[in-house]
Motif scaffolding. Structure first.
Motif, PDB file in Angstrom:
ATOM      1  N   VAL A   1       0.836  -1.204   0.000  1.00 21.83           N
ATOM      2  CA  VAL A   1       0.000   0.000   0.000  1.00 21.83           C
ATOM      3  C   VAL A   1       0.871   1.253   0.000  1.00 21.83           C
ATOM      4  O   VAL A   1       0.568   2.251  -0.667  1.00 21.83           O
ATOM      5  CB  VAL A   1      -0.970  -0.013   1.211  1.00 21.83           C
ATOM      6  CG1 VAL A   1      -1.666   1.328   1.368  1.00 21.83           C
ATOM      7  CG2 VAL A   1      -1.993  -1.120   1.052  1.00 21.83           C
ATOM      8  N   THR A   2       1.975   1.219   0.745  1.00 16.75           N
ATOM      9  CA  THR A   2       2.916   2.351   0.757  1.00 16.75           C
ATOM     10  C   THR A   2       3.434   2.633  -0.650  1.00 16.75           C
ATOM     11  O   THR A   2       3.464   3.790  -1.090  1.00 16.75           O
ATOM     12  CB  THR A   2       4.110   2.037   1.696  1.00 16.75           C
ATOM     13  OG1 THR A   2       3.623   1.838   3.018  1.00 16.75           O
ATOM     14  CG2 THR A   2       5.117   3.171   1.687  1.00 16.75           C
ATOM     15  N   ALA A   3       3.820   1.574  -1.371  1.00 18.72           N
ATOM     16  CA  ALA A   3       4.313   1.732  -2.744  1.00 18.72           C
ATOM     17  C   ALA A   3       3.226   2.301  -3.649  1.00 18.72           C
ATOM     18  O   ALA A   3       3.485   3.198  -4.469  1.00 18.72           O
ATOM     19  CB  ALA A   3       4.800   0.390  -3.276  1.00 18.72           C
ATOM     20  N   ALA A   4       2.000   1.801  -3.498  1.00 15.75           N
ATOM     21  CA  ALA A   4       0.889   2.264  -4.342  1.00 15.75           C
ATOM     22  C   ALA A   4       0.582   3.735  -4.077  1.00 15.75           C
ATOM     23  O   ALA A   4       0.339   4.514  -5.015  1.00 15.75           O
ATOM     24  CB  ALA A   4      -0.350   1.404  -4.088  1.00 15.75           C
ATOM     25  N   ILE A   5       0.592   4.141  -2.802  1.00 17.08           N
ATOM     26  CA  ILE A   5       0.314   5.539  -2.452  1.00 17.08           C
ATOM     27  C   ILE A   5       1.390   6.453  -3.034  1.00 17.08           C
ATOM     28  O   ILE A   5       1.093   7.526  -3.572  1.00 17.08           O
ATOM     29  CB  ILE A   5       0.204   5.717  -0.927  1.00 17.08           C
ATOM     30  CG1 ILE A   5      -1.082   5.060  -0.412  1.00 17.08           C
ATOM     31  CG2 ILE A   5       0.226   7.194  -0.539  1.00 17.08           C
ATOM     32  CD1 ILE A   5      -1.196   5.021   1.090  1.00 17.08           C
ATOM     33  N   ALA A   6       2.647   6.037  -2.939  1.00 17.42           N
ATOM     34  CA  ALA A   6       3.753   6.837  -3.503  1.00 17.42           C
ATOM     35  C   ALA A   6       3.561   7.029  -5.005  1.00 17.42           C
ATOM     36  O   ALA A   6       3.755   8.131  -5.533  1.00 17.42           O
ATOM     37  CB  ALA A   6       5.092   6.166  -3.219  1.00 17.42           C
TER      38      ALA A   6
END
Length: 200
Positions: free
Chosen positions: A151-156
């Motif tokens: 999710v962190t990667a997707a938000i970035a």
């Protein structure tokens, strides 16, 4: 030289630099996701200089340790470079479409390239994705930690896309764009003819 400096749009440079950086971080995270569990084990066991005592238990668990590390390292660097150049091409395409000065995108790219080159010297608290990573605390401890990381990667990546394509951001950048003063054209011969009033 003064005209060149006036053409530099610091709003564009900073915003597109941040977008490119977020793309690189997102692609780096996606590369880690490919072999997440293994890389987490390595991260926990890693010290500045591995000793034989530290590496032996891991080598027993993963007999192909060296090959696997090399593969993950190559994948990580490749995806980060794809993120860098992909975001730069998007930045340049938007810049040219909006008729902004192309050198602004080049400067943003070069700044992001320096981040890529000296990435390991940047402490975590100064890294953009470091703060996005707090999203993992929303997830239950029972869930696989890979979800928080994904999710962190997707938000970035989403934030990077918004910084490049959001109409609000584009309008903000456009307000700082250089607009050369247009010299009025001399009047044509037809415009110079003054109608004389007809005499009765």
């Amino acid at each position: 030289m003064k005209t060149l400096l006036r053409k530099l749009n610091w709003r564009l440079i900073v915003i597109h630099f941040l977008a490119i950086w977020l793309f690189m971080d997102a692609f780096r995270a996606f590369a880690i996701l490919y072999d997440y569990k293994f890389l987490r084990v390595i991260e926990k066991a890693y010290t500045i200089h591995w000793t034989l005592k530290e590496i032996t238990p891991i080598a027993h668990i993963y007999p192909d340790l060296g090959i696997r590390l090399d593969g993950d390292d190559m994948r990580l660097h490749l995806l980060v470079i794809i993120g860098l150049f992909g975001a730069f091409l998007l930045s340049l395409a938007i810049t040219l479409k909006m008729k902004w000065f192309w050198l602004n995108s080049i400067i943003a790219f070069l700044a992001a390239f320096l981040i890529l080159k000296y990435y390991r010297s940047i402490p975590g608290k100064y890294d953009l994705i470091h703060y996005i990573g707090y999203i993992k605390y929303i997830f239950s401890d029972k869930l696989n930690p890979i979800w928080g990381f994904g999710v962190t990667a997707a938000i970035a990546l989403v934030l990077g896309v918004l910084l490049l394509f959001s109409p609000l951001v584009i309008r903000f950048i456009d307000k700082g764009a250089y607009r050369p003063m247009s010299n009025p054209l001399p009047p044509t011969s037809e415009e110079m003819i003054v109608e004389t009033p007809e005499l009765d």
